[in-house]
Design a protein around this motif. Structure first.
Motif, PDB file in Angstrom:
ATOM      1  N   GLY A   1       0.818  -1.210   0.000  1.00  0.00           N
ATOM      2  CA  GLY A   1       0.000   0.000   0.000  1.00  0.00           C
ATOM      3  C   GLY A   1       0.849   1.256   0.000  1.00  0.00           C
ATOM      4  N   GLY A   2       1.895   1.259   0.831  1.00  0.00           N
ATOM      5  CA  GLY A   2       2.781   2.417   0.897  1.00  0.00           C
ATOM      6  C   GLY A   2       3.530   2.656  -0.402  1.00  0.00           C
ATOM      7  N   LEU A   3       4.145   1.604  -0.937  1.00  0.00           N
ATOM      8  CA  LEU A   3       4.940   1.736  -2.158  1.00  0.00           C
ATOM      9  C   LEU A   3       4.086   2.121  -3.362  1.00  0.00           C
ATOM     10  CD1 LEU A   3       7.552  -1.186  -2.178  1.00  0.00           C
ATOM     11  CD2 LEU A   3       7.986   1.248  -1.904  1.00  0.00           C
ATOM     12  N   ILE A   4       2.995   1.386  -3.576  1.00  0.00           N
ATOM     13  CA  ILE A   4       2.187   1.592  -4.785  1.00  0.00           C
ATOM     14  C   ILE A   4       1.457   2.928  -4.740  1.00  0.00           C
ATOM     15  CG2 ILE A   4       0.241   0.700  -6.142  1.00  0.00           C
ATOM     16  CD1 ILE A   4       1.142  -2.156  -5.208  1.00  0.00           C
ATOM     17  N   SER A   5       0.885   3.282  -3.581  1.00  0.00           N
ATOM     18  CA  SER A   5       0.150   4.558  -3.496  1.00  0.00           C
ATOM     19  C   SER A   5       1.081   5.739  -3.767  1.00  0.00           C
ATOM     20  CB  SER A   5      -0.518   4.712  -2.129  1.00  0.00           C
ATOM     21  OG  SER A   5       0.443   4.829  -1.096  1.00  0.00           O
ATOM     22  N   GLY A   6       2.306   5.671  -3.238  1.00  0.00           N
ATOM     23  CA  GLY A   6       3.260   6.756  -3.465  1.00  0.00           C
ATOM     24  C   GLY A   6       3.563   6.943  -4.943  1.00  0.00           C
ATOM     25  N   LYS A   7       3.779   5.848  -5.640  1.00  0.00           N
ATOM     26  CA  LYS A   7       4.094   5.915  -7.073  1.00  0.00           C
ATOM     27  C   LYS A   7       2.892   6.372  -7.894  1.00  0.00           C
ATOM     28  CE  LYS A   7       7.768   2.400  -6.976  1.00  0.00           C
ATOM     29  NZ  LYS A   7       8.850   3.385  -6.979  1.00  0.00           N
ATOM     30  N   VAL A   8       1.693   5.872  -7.540  1.00  0.00           N
ATOM     31  CA  VAL A   8       0.473   6.262  -8.266  1.00  0.00           C
ATOM     32  C   VAL A   8       0.204   7.752  -8.101  1.00  0.00           C
ATOM     33  CG1 VAL A   8      -2.060   6.027  -8.256  1.00  0.00           C
ATOM     34  CG2 VAL A   8      -0.609   3.988  -8.242  1.00  0.00           C
ATOM     35  N   ILE A   9       0.323   8.261  -6.866  1.00  0.00           N
ATOM     36  CA  ILE A   9       0.079   9.683  -6.614  1.00  0.00           C
ATOM     37  C   ILE A   9       1.086  10.540  -7.362  1.00  0.00           C
ATOM     38  CG2 ILE A   9       0.227  11.473  -4.817  1.00  0.00           C
ATOM     39  CD1 ILE A   9      -1.102   9.439  -2.916  1.00  0.00           C
ATOM     40  N   ASP A  10       2.338  10.147  -7.328  1.00  0.00           N
ATOM     41  CA  ASP A  10       3.388  10.905  -8.004  1.00  0.00           C
ATOM     42  C   ASP A  10       3.199  10.910  -9.519  1.00  0.00           C
ATOM     43  OD1 ASP A  10       5.257  12.371  -6.649  1.00  0.00           O
ATOM     44  OD2 ASP A  10       6.947  11.118  -7.266  1.00  0.00           O
ATOM     45  N   THR A  11       2.820   9.756 -10.080  1.00  0.00           N
ATOM     46  CA  THR A  11       2.734   9.603 -11.532  1.00  0.00           C
ATOM     47  C   THR A  11       1.460  10.206 -12.115  1.00  0.00           C
ATOM     48  OG1 THR A  11       3.974   7.523 -11.343  1.00  0.00           O
ATOM     49  CG2 THR A  11       2.842   7.934 -13.434  1.00  0.00           C
ATOM     50  N   TYR A  12       0.317   9.984 -11.449  1.00  0.00           N
ATOM     51  CA  TYR A  12      -0.973  10.348 -12.056  1.00  0.00           C
ATOM     52  C   TYR A  12      -1.680  11.539 -11.423  1.00  0.00           C
ATOM     53  CZ  TYR A  12      -0.403   5.707 -14.128  1.00  0.00           C
ATOM     54  OH  TYR A  12       0.091   4.618 -14.809  1.00  0.00           O
ATOM     55  N   TYR A  13      -1.315  11.888 -10.199  1.00  0.00           N
ATOM     56  CA  TYR A  13      -2.093  12.919  -9.502  1.00  0.00           C
ATOM     57  C   TYR A  13      -1.250  14.091  -8.992  1.00  0.00           C
ATOM     58  CZ  TYR A  13      -5.751   9.380  -9.638  1.00  0.00           C
ATOM     59  OH  TYR A  13      -6.674   8.454 -10.064  1.00  0.00           O
ATOM     60  N   THR A  14      -0.027  14.222  -9.499  1.00  0.00           N
ATOM     61  CA  THR A  14       0.834  15.338  -9.086  1.00  0.00           C
ATOM     62  C   THR A  14       1.374  16.046 -10.321  1.00  0.00           C
ATOM     63  OG1 THR A  14       1.503  14.090  -7.120  1.00  0.00           O
ATOM     64  CG2 THR A  14       2.821  16.021  -7.677  1.00  0.00           C
ATOM     65  N   VAL A  15       1.112  17.353 -10.409  1.00  0.00           N
ATOM     66  CA  VAL A  15       1.620  18.162 -11.526  1.00  0.00           C
ATOM     67  C   VAL A  15       2.333  19.370 -10.937  1.00  0.00           C
ATOM     68  CG1 VAL A  15       1.023  19.491 -13.590  1.00  0.00           C
ATOM     69  CG2 VAL A  15      -0.298  17.432 -12.992  1.00  0.00           C
ATOM     70  N   ASP A  16       3.619  19.514 -11.256  1.00  0.00           N
ATOM     71  CA  ASP A  16       4.448  20.624 -10.740  1.00  0.00           C
ATOM     72  C   ASP A  16       4.355  20.754  -9.222  1.00  0.00           C
ATOM     73  OD1 ASP A  16       5.216  21.298 -13.355  1.00  0.00           O
ATOM     74  OD2 ASP A  16       3.443  22.565 -13.628  1.00  0.00           O
ATOM     75  N   GLY A  17       4.378  19.609  -8.557  1.00  0.00           N
ATOM     76  CA  GLY A  17       4.369  19.607  -7.087  1.00  0.00           C
ATOM     77  C   GLY A  17       2.993  19.805  -6.462  1.00  0.00           C
ATOM     78  N   GLN A  18       1.958  20.027  -7.301  1.00  0.00           N
ATOM     79  CA  GLN A  18       0.598  20.217  -6.795  1.00  0.00           C
ATOM     80  C   GLN A  18      -0.171  18.896  -6.866  1.00  0.00           C
ATOM     81  OE1 GLN A  18      -0.321  23.359  -5.529  1.00  0.00           O
ATOM     82  NE2 GLN A  18       1.882  23.636  -5.859  1.00  0.00           N
ATOM     83  N   ARG A  19      -0.701  18.461  -5.737  1.00  0.00           N
ATOM     84  CA  ARG A  19      -1.428  17.186  -5.708  1.00  0.00           C
ATOM     85  C   ARG A  19      -2.934  17.397  -5.910  1.00  0.00           C
ATOM     86  NH1 ARG A  19       3.144  16.497  -3.284  1.00  0.00           N
ATOM     87  NH2 ARG A  19       2.719  18.082  -1.709  1.00  0.00           N
ATOM     88  N   ASP A  20      -3.509  16.549  -6.753  1.00  0.00           N
ATOM     89  CA  ASP A  20      -4.952  16.572  -7.005  1.00  0.00           C
ATOM     90  C   ASP A  20      -5.622  15.681  -5.963  1.00  0.00           C
ATOM     91  OD1 ASP A  20      -7.540  16.351  -7.924  1.00  0.00           O
ATOM     92  OD2 ASP A  20      -7.024  15.075  -9.646  1.00  0.00           O
TER      93      ASP A  20
END
Length: 417
Positions: free
Chosen positions: A361-380
């Motif tokens: 959960g920790g590893l995958i969620s971090g990568k998913v958030i970084d790859t798909y839900y973060t643009v220029d340091g802003q998290r969706d």
């Protein structure tokens, strides 16, 4: 001092050490250090690895060679040293290894604190089933108090939260040496295989379709378990980037808002006997999964103004989501495994949820958030929580269809008295 009070203090400090930084470390990571989400996921995976490796090893040490209360104290003191060093760390890679060291020391103390309390209470002729739960509740109180202190002193994104945690760990470590002795029990047979000593013989249960399915779902739900611990406080704090919410109560006191989750946890424990008796083990586990959908979904649509009720309701729902699965799952293991295998099976249940579940959960969620839900340091955050809600919903639907378990009122008799 009264022995019950002394164990209450131990339980309070046990979780105070964790509560001082666990919920707020995301604020430090993203806000103060500006490090990436993918690397942050790895930080929480250390909880999983430590939960898999260490409890069995320390259990063997306490059973064979060293008083449990001394081992408990030593682990807290060494863990405190790791935590105290974190403010000096300037890169995420080193931070990972220092946290890993701290968790290798801390995670086994959770089960050790239970063992120490059980042993001391039994030696003092107390009814453990009656006396231990009120003592354990103070652990949750300690976690909440630590969160409040970290927030109210303005340290939810500063290095001071690590110093608060380390100080409590040193106090607890020293205090544990004053507790009554818990001498090695030598309960593990000398000729037992290493697999049996480490409690891995319970993996045989994967040969049964129903048990295999239960443990797999436990792992998937364990992945959801840490998500709000990882990101909840950061999510609330980042509303400050939206001008109309910058000075809101939610932003200033995000950790206190998050502590409603822990308060709810203590209250929902009281409701479990009623729900188990009324609905049975499978339905209560399913209610827990649907509560996770609500937990994440309400966060997705909440805000510090008109949507504040959603944030608060999400924190209240957390108690049901967390307690209902942990306790009903434990009861399922208790009622479907043989007495010879039961202890190992309970260990495997914890390993799948807090170990493998937290790790992936920790590893995958971090990568998913970084790859798909973060643009220029802003998290969706809306997208992040909505994705987590869909994840929990898929698990709930699959569980309802695939997991077959008939409600037997006798299974829950012991917990309803």
């Amino acid at each position: 001092m009264n022995i019950k009070f002394r164990l209450t203090l131990m339980s309070f400090l046990q979780f105070f050490v964790w509560g001082a930084w666990l919920i707020t470390v995301g604020n430090y990571w993203f806000g103060t250090k500006q490090w990436s989400g993918a690397e942050f996921g790895a930080i929480f995976s250390t909880l999983g690895i430590s939960s898999i490796i260490m409890p069995a090893i320390t259990g063997i040490i306490a059973d064979k060679w060293l008083n449990a209360e001394r081992l408990y104290g030593i682990l807290h003191i060494i863990g405190g040293l790791f935590i105290a060093y974190l403010p000096q760390v300037e890169d995420p890679s080193t931070f990972y290894w220092v946290i890993f060291g701290a968790m290798m020391c801390y995670m086994p103390t959770i089960s050790l604190s239970n063992s120490v309390a059980y042993t001391i209470l039994k030696n003092s002729d107390y009814d453990v089933i009656k006396v231990f739960p009120p003592i354990r509740v103070w652990g949750t109180v300690g976690f909440i108090v630590a969160m409040w202190i970290t927030n109210l002193t303005g340290n939810k994104a500063s290095v001071n939260m690590f110093y608060i945690s380390a100080f409590a760990a040193f106090v607890l470590g020293a205090y544990s040496f004053t507790l009554p002795q818990c001498k090695p029990q030598n309960l593990i047979d000398e000729d037992a295989t290493l697999t049996k000593k480490l409690g891995l013989d319970a993996f045989k249960l994967f040969g049964t379709y129903k048990m295999a399915l239960f443990f797999i779902f436990s792992m998937f739900l364990g992945g959801a378990l840490q998500l709000t611990n990882m990101y909840g406080d950061t999510y609330l704090s980042e509303f400050e980037k939206i001008p109309q919410y910058a000075n809101s109560f939610v932003v200033k006191y995000s950790t206190i808002i998050m502590s409603i989750s822990q308060i709810s946890e203590t209250l929902f424990i009281l409701a479990i006997p009623f729900f188990l008796k009324r609905f049975g083990i499978k339905q209560v586990m399913l209610i827990s999964m649907l509560a996770w959908v609500l937990r994440f979904g309400l966060f997705a649509y909440g805000d510090p103004a008109g949507g504040l009720w959603m944030i608060i309701l999400s924190c209240i729902v957390y108690g049901m989501a967390f307690d209902f699965f942990n306790i009903s799952g434990s009861l399922f293991v208790e009622t479907t495994t043989s007495s010879r295998m039961r202890s190992s099976a309970q260990g495997l249940f914890m390993m799948m949820t807090n170990g493998f579940g937290a790790f992936f959960g920790g590893l995958i969620s971090g990568k998913v958030i970084d790859t798909y839900y973060t643009v220029d340091g802003q998290r969706d955050w809306h997208g992040i929580w909505f994705a987590f809600a869909i994840y929990a919903l898929i698990i709930a639907i699959a569980f309802a269809i695939l997991f077959k378990h008939k409600h037997n009122p006798k299974d829950v008799e012991n917990i309803t008295h």
